[in-house]
Scaffold this motif. Sequence first.
Motif, PDB file in Angstrom:
ATOM      1  N   THR A  39      -5.026  11.719 -23.624  1.00 17.19           N
ATOM      2  CA  THR A  39      -4.591  10.375 -23.259  1.00 17.19           C
ATOM      3  C   THR A  39      -5.495   9.781 -22.186  1.00 17.19           C
ATOM      4  OG1 THR A  39      -2.305  11.037 -23.686  1.00 17.19           O
ATOM      5  CG2 THR A  39      -2.645   9.006 -22.451  1.00 17.19           C
ATOM      6  N   PRO A  40      -6.025   8.575 -22.396  1.00 15.58           N
ATOM      7  CA  PRO A  40      -6.831   7.925 -21.347  1.00 15.58           C
ATOM      8  C   PRO A  40      -6.023   7.781 -20.058  1.00 15.58           C
ATOM      9  CG  PRO A  40      -7.073   6.769 -23.439  1.00 15.58           C
ATOM     10  CD  PRO A  40      -5.966   7.771 -23.628  1.00 15.58           C
ATOM     11  N   ALA A  41      -6.695   7.879 -18.925  1.00 17.05           N
ATOM     12  CA  ALA A  41      -6.020   7.838 -17.631  1.00 17.05           C
ATOM     13  C   ALA A  41      -5.169   6.576 -17.470  1.00 17.05           C
ATOM     14  CB  ALA A  41      -7.053   7.921 -16.509  1.00 17.05           C
ATOM     15  N   SER A  42      -5.665   5.446 -17.986  1.00 16.50           N
ATOM     16  CA  SER A  42      -4.938   4.185 -17.839  1.00 16.50           C
ATOM     17  C   SER A  42      -3.652   4.144 -18.662  1.00 16.50           C
ATOM     18  CB  SER A  42      -5.829   3.015 -18.262  1.00 16.50           C
ATOM     19  OG  SER A  42      -6.216   3.154 -19.628  1.00 16.50           O
ATOM     20  N   GLN A  43      -3.511   5.069 -19.622  1.00 10.62           N
ATOM     21  CA  GLN A  43      -2.341   5.084 -20.489  1.00 10.62           C
ATOM     22  C   GLN A  43      -1.413   6.270 -20.220  1.00 10.62           C
ATOM     23  OE1 GLN A  43      -3.574   4.734 -24.616  1.00 10.62           O
ATOM     24  NE2 GLN A  43      -5.193   3.288 -24.091  1.00 10.62           N
ATOM     25  N   LEU A  44      -1.667   7.017 -19.149  1.00 13.09           N
ATOM     26  CA  LEU A  44      -0.824   8.155 -18.827  1.00 13.09           C
ATOM     27  C   LEU A  44       0.595   7.692 -18.509  1.00 13.09           C
ATOM     28  CD1 LEU A  44      -3.146  10.290 -16.501  1.00 13.09           C
ATOM     29  CD2 LEU A  44      -2.331  10.919 -18.786  1.00 13.09           C
ATOM     30  N   PRO A  45       1.606   8.454 -18.901  1.00  7.79           N
ATOM     31  CA  PRO A  45       2.988   8.113 -18.515  1.00  7.79           C
ATOM     32  C   PRO A  45       3.107   8.077 -16.991  1.00  7.79           C
ATOM     33  CG  PRO A  45       2.949   9.851 -20.194  1.00  7.79           C
ATOM     34  CD  PRO A  45       1.541   9.668 -19.736  1.00  7.79           C
ATOM     35  N   ASP A  46       4.104   7.367 -16.498  1.00  2.89           N
ATOM     36  CA  ASP A  46       4.260   7.218 -15.056  1.00  2.89           C
ATOM     37  C   ASP A  46       4.313   8.565 -14.340  1.00  2.89           C
ATOM     38  OD1 ASP A  46       4.259   4.520 -15.373  1.00  2.89           O
ATOM     39  OD2 ASP A  46       6.444   4.289 -15.317  1.00  2.89           O
ATOM     40  N   SER A  48       3.058  11.491 -15.202  1.00  2.74           N
ATOM     41  CA  SER A  48       1.755  12.159 -15.184  1.00  2.74           C
ATOM     42  C   SER A  48       0.789  11.460 -14.234  1.00  2.74           C
ATOM     43  CB  SER A  48       1.169  12.185 -16.601  1.00  2.74           C
ATOM     44  OG  SER A  48       1.974  12.958 -17.465  1.00  2.74           O
ATOM     45  N   ARG A  49       0.839  10.126 -14.236  1.00  2.00           N
ATOM     46  CA  ARG A  49      -0.051   9.374 -13.346  1.00  2.00           C
ATOM     47  C   ARG A  49       0.289   9.639 -11.884  1.00  2.00           C
ATOM     48  NH1 ARG A  49       0.150   5.077 -15.892  1.00  2.00           N
ATOM     49  NH2 ARG A  49       1.827   3.993 -14.807  1.00  2.00           N
ATOM     50  N   GLU A  50       1.580   9.703 -11.574  1.00  4.66           N
ATOM     51  CA  GLU A  50       1.992   9.993 -10.199  1.00  4.66           C
ATOM     52  C   GLU A  50       1.577  11.411  -9.800  1.00  4.66           C
ATOM     53  OE1 GLU A  50       6.149   9.337 -10.145  1.00  4.66           O
ATOM     54  OE2 GLU A  50       5.992   7.153 -10.429  1.00  4.66           O
ATOM     55  N   ALA A  51       1.729  12.355 -10.741  1.00  2.00           N
ATOM     56  CA  ALA A  51       1.327  13.735 -10.454  1.00  2.00           C
ATOM     57  C   ALA A  51      -0.163  13.821 -10.174  1.00  2.00           C
ATOM     58  CB  ALA A  51       1.694  14.639 -11.627  1.00  2.00           C
ATOM     59  N   LEU A  52      -0.955  13.066 -10.930  1.00  3.33           N
ATOM     60  CA  LEU A  52      -2.396  13.069 -10.734  1.00  3.33           C
ATOM     61  C   LEU A  52      -2.760  12.491  -9.365  1.00  3.33           C
ATOM     62  CD1 LEU A  52      -5.156  13.657 -11.969  1.00  3.33           C
ATOM     63  CD2 LEU A  52      -5.106  11.377 -13.009  1.00  3.33           C
ATOM     64  N   GLU A  53      -2.068  11.428  -8.974  1.00  2.00           N
ATOM     65  CA  GLU A  53      -2.334  10.815  -7.669  1.00  2.00           C
ATOM     66  C   GLU A  53      -2.002  11.776  -6.534  1.00  2.00           C
ATOM     67  OE1 GLU A  53       0.020   7.305  -7.818  1.00  2.00           O
ATOM     68  OE2 GLU A  53      -1.363   6.201  -9.140  1.00  2.00           O
TER      69      GLU A  53
END
Length: 400
Positions: A39-46, A48-53
């Motif tokens: 999944t492209p970073a811009s399309q990650l679920p909320d 997953s995106r928060e975990a990455l941050e």
Amino acid sequence: MLPRGGTVLVTGGLGGLGRTVAEHLVAAHGARLLIVGRTPASQLPDGSREALEILATVGEVRYRAADVADPDALAREVTEAERAWGRGLDLVLHLAGTPVAPQWERLSEHELRTESAGWLSRMLRPKAGGCAAVDRLLAARPGTAVVLFSSVNGLFGGTGFGAYAAANAVLDGWAQRWAATGRRAQSLAWSMWDGPGMNQGSPLVAAARHRGLALIDPARGTVALLGALHAGVVHLLIGADPENEQIKPFLAADQLRGGTIAVAVVPGPGEDPQRVRSAVAARLAGEGIFARVAVTSRIERDRSGAPDAAAVLAAIGSGGGGYTAPEGPVEELVAGAAVDVLAVPRIGREDSFFSLGCDSVRALQLAEALSERLGARVTVGSLYESPTVRALAATIAAPV
């Protein structure tokens, strides 16, 4: 396997398992991560995106969208990361896979013999195709270790999960292949993760527990992962209950593979051989020793008077006198069907089908053969619940 501040490629993105493992590697080991997901970073679920941050605030974490089965794309991302790190890749953690949730309600459509080519490819690509891409990557990195996240289905099979089981069996094969070349490689066959992973929301949890497969929560899984990495064994089964009767046949198979403990027992006068064998096996299991126990009439000895190991192993391998004939018409019918399906010369009333070569496909064939001969439906599940001639016959109520 992983030095402090080491570099790690994690395939499979930031799903439940990927997130759990990534958090531990960064927080506890100061690892620098390259996480590759589809999944492209811009399309990650909320989530997953928060975990990455959060991970990025704790350590050095890079996320890249790529097809893990594309060797060129994978090599490109790893090379770029190594350039940024200023050092080579220490470890590959291959977690990529396809969720099995879509097939839970249609298991009969996903037996291996009726599986569609499209679904088989969908299951195999991230795991088998990913290993092929990793293999290309490793060719120029002899010091890089590999850990594969497999499933117990790769060992036990799974009716209705043929493609998934096959994909995980491929992982086990790759680990053996890499280890044979001297590379540090492991395939960890997990039962089911509680919450994250391919089994999230599975309606089959209760059945799996009955078969001796435990749910693994993230904390326990992390501890198990650390233990596995330190153990260094190529193939490990994690989350199976060794005391469960459905698991024991796999832990003490009749083939005497390397590392199997063989115990030969001579019963006393008038003692029931099967009771003696069961008692010895239970006593050993209570001490954490899982062995192939066989009853024999005598212990062969060499010229010095010591037990002749080769003769004892030969006796055990041929049955060791532990055969007990089926009793009654139902047991004889069950044994006859098992002999035909498993292509073995005979099967005793206490012999496990699964220690005689029964897998998920043969289990299905045996259930069908028994249903036809009995005139009543015998399910595949009943074979797993009652894996011996005696036990299965006792559950069959249809008259013969």
